[in-house]
Design an enzyme around this catalytic site. Sequence first.
Site, PDB file in Angstrom:
ATOM      1  N   TYR A 199      -2.558   4.516  -8.962  1.00 22.71           N
ATOM      2  CA  TYR A 199      -2.743   3.122  -9.371  1.00 22.71           C
ATOM      3  C   TYR A 199      -2.238   2.807 -10.775  1.00 22.71           C
ATOM      4  O   TYR A 199      -2.280   1.650 -11.191  1.00 22.71           O
ATOM      5  CB  TYR A 199      -4.229   2.742  -9.274  1.00 22.71           C
ATOM      6  CG  TYR A 199      -4.758   2.897  -7.873  1.00 22.71           C
ATOM      7  CD1 TYR A 199      -4.387   2.015  -6.871  1.00 22.71           C
ATOM      8  CD2 TYR A 199      -5.617   3.941  -7.544  1.00 22.71           C
ATOM      9  CE1 TYR A 199      -4.854   2.156  -5.576  1.00 22.71           C
ATOM     10  CE2 TYR A 199      -6.096   4.091  -6.248  1.00 22.71           C
ATOM     11  CZ  TYR A 199      -5.711   3.200  -5.271  1.00 22.71           C
ATOM     12  OH  TYR A 199      -6.171   3.344  -3.994  1.00 22.71           O
ATOM     13  N   ALA A 209     -10.319  -1.301  -0.368  1.00 24.59           N
ATOM     14  CA  ALA A 209     -10.582  -0.647   0.915  1.00 24.59           C
ATOM     15  C   ALA A 209     -11.034  -1.630   1.995  1.00 24.59           C
ATOM     16  O   ALA A 209     -10.842  -1.367   3.185  1.00 24.59           O
ATOM     17  CB  ALA A 209     -11.619   0.456   0.733  1.00 24.59           C
ATOM     18  N   ARG A 234      -9.201   5.347 -12.555  1.00 22.81           N
ATOM     19  CA  ARG A 234      -9.256   5.807 -11.179  1.00 22.81           C
ATOM     20  C   ARG A 234      -7.864   6.208 -10.694  1.00 22.81           C
ATOM     21  O   ARG A 234      -6.959   5.383 -10.672  1.00 22.81           O
ATOM     22  CB  ARG A 234      -9.785   4.666 -10.313  1.00 22.81           C
ATOM     23  CG  ARG A 234      -9.742   4.932  -8.847  1.00 22.81           C
ATOM     24  CD  ARG A 234     -10.100   3.676  -8.072  1.00 22.81           C
ATOM     25  NE  ARG A 234      -9.963   3.950  -6.659  1.00 22.81           N
ATOM     26  CZ  ARG A 234      -9.561   3.069  -5.774  1.00 22.81           C
ATOM     27  NH1 ARG A 234      -9.262   1.838  -6.150  1.00 22.81           N
ATOM     28  NH2 ARG A 234      -9.468   3.390  -4.507  1.00 22.81           N
ATOM     29  N   ASN A 285      -6.704  -8.815  -3.642  1.00 24.30           N
ATOM     30  CA  ASN A 285      -6.605  -7.367  -3.493  1.00 24.30           C
ATOM     31  C   ASN A 285      -7.979  -6.934  -3.013  1.00 24.30           C
ATOM     32  O   ASN A 285      -8.903  -6.782  -3.807  1.00 24.30           O
ATOM     33  CB  ASN A 285      -6.232  -6.682  -4.805  1.00 24.30           C
ATOM     34  CG  ASN A 285      -6.024  -5.191  -4.633  1.00 24.30           C
ATOM     35  OD1 ASN A 285      -6.492  -4.598  -3.659  1.00 24.30           O
ATOM     36  ND2 ASN A 285      -5.334  -4.584  -5.580  1.00 24.30           N
ATOM     37  N   PRO A 294     -13.495  -3.769  -4.106  1.00 26.69           N
ATOM     38  CA  PRO A 294     -14.207  -2.581  -4.561  1.00 26.69           C
ATOM     39  C   PRO A 294     -13.323  -1.583  -5.288  1.00 26.69           C
ATOM     40  O   PRO A 294     -12.169  -1.363  -4.918  1.00 26.69           O
ATOM     41  CB  PRO A 294     -14.775  -1.976  -3.272  1.00 26.69           C
ATOM     42  CG  PRO A 294     -13.966  -2.556  -2.177  1.00 26.69           C
ATOM     43  CD  PRO A 294     -13.520  -3.900  -2.652  1.00 26.69           C
ATOM     44  N   ASN A 295     -13.901  -1.032  -6.328  1.00 24.16           N
ATOM     45  CA  ASN A 295     -13.325   0.033  -7.151  1.00 24.16           C
ATOM     46  C   ASN A 295     -12.189  -0.423  -8.063  1.00 24.16           C
ATOM     47  O   ASN A 295     -11.726   0.362  -8.889  1.00 24.16           O
ATOM     48  CB  ASN A 295     -12.870   1.218  -6.294  1.00 24.16           C
ATOM     49  CG  ASN A 295     -14.018   1.799  -5.518  1.00 24.16           C
ATOM     50  OD1 ASN A 295     -15.066   2.089  -6.090  1.00 24.16           O
ATOM     51  ND2 ASN A 295     -13.851   1.944  -4.215  1.00 24.16           N
ATOM     52  N   ARG A 347       1.119   5.642   2.304  1.00 28.63           N
ATOM     53  CA  ARG A 347      -0.070   6.458   2.010  1.00 28.63           C
ATOM     54  C   ARG A 347      -0.729   6.921   3.312  1.00 28.63           C
ATOM     55  O   ARG A 347      -0.102   6.938   4.359  1.00 28.63           O
ATOM     56  CB  ARG A 347      -1.019   5.657   1.123  1.00 28.63           C
ATOM     57  CG  ARG A 347      -0.383   5.369  -0.253  1.00 28.63           C
ATOM     58  CD  ARG A 347      -1.302   4.671  -1.198  1.00 28.63           C
ATOM     59  NE  ARG A 347      -2.477   5.496  -1.467  1.00 28.63           N
ATOM     60  CZ  ARG A 347      -3.596   5.013  -1.981  1.00 28.63           C
ATOM     61  NH1 ARG A 347      -3.700   3.731  -2.284  1.00 28.63           N
ATOM     62  NH2 ARG A 347      -4.632   5.811  -2.206  1.00 28.63           N
ATOM     63  N   GLU A 404      -2.037 -11.356   0.119  1.00 28.86           N
ATOM     64  CA  GLU A 404      -2.638 -10.026   0.026  1.00 28.86           C
ATOM     65  C   GLU A 404      -1.827  -9.207  -0.973  1.00 28.86           C
ATOM     66  O   GLU A 404      -0.601  -9.137  -0.876  1.00 28.86           O
ATOM     67  CB  GLU A 404      -2.604  -9.383   1.415  1.00 28.86           C
ATOM     68  CG  GLU A 404      -3.187  -8.020   1.504  1.00 28.86           C
ATOM     69  CD  GLU A 404      -3.085  -7.450   2.917  1.00 28.86           C
ATOM     70  OE1 GLU A 404      -3.098  -6.210   3.020  1.00 28.86           O
ATOM     71  OE2 GLU A 404      -2.989  -8.210   3.907  1.00 28.86           O
ATOM     72  N   HIS A 462      -1.445  -5.476  -3.238  1.00 30.39           N
ATOM     73  CA  HIS A 462      -1.811  -4.068  -3.424  1.00 30.39           C
ATOM     74  C   HIS A 462      -0.955  -3.477  -4.531  1.00 30.39           C
ATOM     75  O   HIS A 462       0.249  -3.736  -4.592  1.00 30.39           O
ATOM     76  CB  HIS A 462      -1.597  -3.256  -2.144  1.00 30.39           C
ATOM     77  CG  HIS A 462      -2.425  -3.746  -1.012  1.00 30.39           C
ATOM     78  ND1 HIS A 462      -3.771  -3.485  -0.924  1.00 30.39           N
ATOM     79  CD2 HIS A 462      -2.104  -4.511   0.057  1.00 30.39           C
ATOM     80  CE1 HIS A 462      -4.237  -4.069   0.169  1.00 30.39           C
ATOM     81  NE2 HIS A 462      -3.259  -4.699   0.773  1.00 30.39           N
TER      82      HIS A 462
END
Length: 148
Positions: A23, A77, A18, A74, A10-11, A107, A98, A100
């Site tokens: 990012y 969330a 964004r 990725n 998502p996103n 964070r 995984e 990111h």
Amino acid sequence: MPRVLILNGPNLNRLGQREPDVYGRVTLAEIERMCRAHGATHGIEIDTLQSNHEGALIDAIHGAAETADGILLNAGAYTHTSVALHDAIASVPLPVIEVHLSNVHAREAFRHHSCIAPAVLGQIAGFGAASYLLALDALRLHWESQSA
């Protein structure tokens, strides 16, 4: 030629627009082009999918068991919330890495926990778009170590 499915959650379709301070300004399309070029250099075919829907990501993981040799994920969330993605990863006999863009451990506290981490081969985080290329290299090295 080995095939890798790169899944983005998502996103991530909003990359480049964004939160560029977190990012970066690179778009998802640019990341996908970078991955295809890097894969071609190493004899790896790349398929990509982005979805804002958890079920679509789960279906893609299940389908990859028949069509891919590995997955870069990725999960956005969903990384921090989805037991369903964990279970989907655990259900397929593929190495999954995984990925990111940001260093999730530097964070917010809720980003420090990954529900999917126990089911994946490893994590690469914090290197921006290069995280994907590093993950492709890690997957390639994993395959080489398995065939040695």
